[in-house]
Design a protein around this motif. Structure first.
Motif, PDB file in Angstrom:
ATOM      1  N   SER A   1      92.726  88.846  57.789  1.00  0.00           N
ATOM      2  CA  SER A   1      92.738  87.923  56.652  1.00  0.00           C
ATOM      3  C   SER A   1      94.145  87.911  56.087  1.00  0.00           C
ATOM      4  O   SER A   1      94.928  88.823  56.330  1.00  0.00           O
ATOM      5  N   TYR A   2      94.457  86.864  55.353  1.00  0.00           N
ATOM      6  CA  TYR A   2      95.810  86.659  54.864  1.00  0.00           C
ATOM      7  C   TYR A   2      95.816  86.451  53.360  1.00  0.00           C
ATOM      8  O   TYR A   2      94.937  85.777  52.818  1.00  0.00           O
ATOM      9  N   SER A   3      96.840  86.986  52.710  1.00  0.00           N
ATOM     10  CA  SER A   3      97.009  86.787  51.272  1.00  0.00           C
ATOM     11  C   SER A   3      97.529  85.368  51.030  1.00  0.00           C
ATOM     12  O   SER A   3      97.927  84.663  51.967  1.00  0.00           O
TER      13      SER A   3
ATOM     14  N   GLN B   1     101.202  85.283  52.218  1.00  0.00           N
ATOM     15  CA  GLN B   1     101.311  85.235  53.676  1.00  0.00           C
ATOM     16  C   GLN B   1     100.937  83.857  54.199  1.00  0.00           C
ATOM     17  O   GLN B   1     101.610  83.308  55.081  1.00  0.00           O
ATOM     18  N   THR B   2      99.886  83.293  53.652  1.00  0.00           N
ATOM     19  CA  THR B   2      99.449  81.957  54.065  1.00  0.00           C
ATOM     20  C   THR B   2     100.531  80.926  53.766  1.00  0.00           C
ATOM     21  O   THR B   2     100.838  80.075  54.607  1.00  0.00           O
TER      22      THR B   2
ATOM     23  N   SER C   1     103.188  79.232  47.343  1.00  0.00           N
ATOM     24  CA  SER C   1     101.927  79.900  47.016  1.00  0.00           C
ATOM     25  C   SER C   1     101.070  79.015  46.117  1.00  0.00           C
ATOM     26  O   SER C   1      99.846  78.991  46.244  1.00  0.00           O
TER      27      SER C   1
ATOM     28  N   ARG D   1      87.203  86.690  48.429  1.00  0.00           N
ATOM     29  CA  ARG D   1      87.795  87.883  47.833  1.00  0.00           C
ATOM     30  C   ARG D   1      87.725  89.018  48.847  1.00  0.00           C
ATOM     31  O   ARG D   1      86.715  89.202  49.524  1.00  0.00           O
ATOM     32  N   ASP D   2      88.817  89.807  48.956  1.00  0.00           N
ATOM     33  CA  ASP D   2      88.789  90.968  49.842  1.00  0.00           C
ATOM     34  C   ASP D   2      88.161  92.157  49.122  1.00  0.00           C
ATOM     35  O   ASP D   2      87.696  92.024  47.980  1.00  0.00           O
TER      36      ASP D   2
ATOM     37  N   ASN E   1      91.136  90.778  45.669  1.00  0.00           N
ATOM     38  CA  ASN E   1      92.219  89.798  45.799  1.00  0.00           C
ATOM     39  C   ASN E   1      91.742  88.597  46.618  1.00  0.00           C
ATOM     40  O   ASN E   1      90.901  88.734  47.508  1.00  0.00           O
ATOM     41  N   ARG E   2      92.320  87.428  46.326  1.00  0.00           N
ATOM     42  CA  ARG E   2      91.986  86.238  47.093  1.00  0.00           C
ATOM     43  C   ARG E   2      92.554  86.384  48.500  1.00  0.00           C
ATOM     44  O   ARG E   2      93.687  86.812  48.682  1.00  0.00           O
ATOM     45  N   ALA E   3      91.750  86.034  49.504  1.00  0.00           N
ATOM     46  CA  ALA E   3      92.166  86.171  50.896  1.00  0.00           C
ATOM     47  C   ALA E   3      91.621  85.017  51.718  1.00  0.00           C
ATOM     48  O   ALA E   3      90.555  84.477  51.422  1.00  0.00           O
TER      49      ALA E   3
END
Length: 132
Positions: A3-5, A8-9, A17, A33-34, A38-40
């Motif tokens: 998964s990516y933050s 990162q995305t 962002s 959410r991870d 955090n949003r992922a």
């Protein structure tokens, strides 16, 4: 699947962002959410989104002559360096910088100069991919 933050995305897609957040808030990009809250973005979802986005990002007019070259990037010439025989042509196609070594004659025949819109077509037998 990784998964990516949001950051990162954004880097992978060449956007800010804030743009990623807007896409998620608008329902264009699924975000969960991870374990830490955090949003992922799921890697498979991101790959699908990137592919869909890329399909329309650099639309290339249909070629008048059929071609086997499928990797085509519409962009703008940002630099042309010419010597006696060869020339180096730089093209910016969205977030992608492409550099091509062509003949001086080709530059002259095509009228290539900074600011000209071109389609860079790429066909390669070797493509190297590295993990970050």
């Amino acid at each position: 699947m990784p998964s990516y933050s949001i950051g990162q995305t954004a880097r992978l897609l060449g956007v800010s962002s804030e743009t990623v957040r807007r896409w998620a808030d608008g329902g264009r990009l699924r975000m969960d959410r991870d374990g830490a809250g955090n949003r992922a973005i799921d890697g498979a979802d991101l790959a699908r989104f990137a592919k869909e986005r890329g399909a329309g990002q650099h639309a290339v007019p249909e070629a008048e002559v059929p071609t086997s070259v499928r990797n085509a990037f519409v962009g703008i010439v940002t630099a042309v360096r010419v010597d006696d025989v060869a020339a180096l042509v730089e093209v910016q196609a969205g977030p992608h910088r492409l550099v091509s070594l062509v003949t001086r004659e080709a530059v002259e025949e095509l009228g290539l100069d900074v600011g000209v819109t071109v389609t860079a077509r790429v066909k390669s037998t070797n493509v190297h991919i590295d993990l970050p």
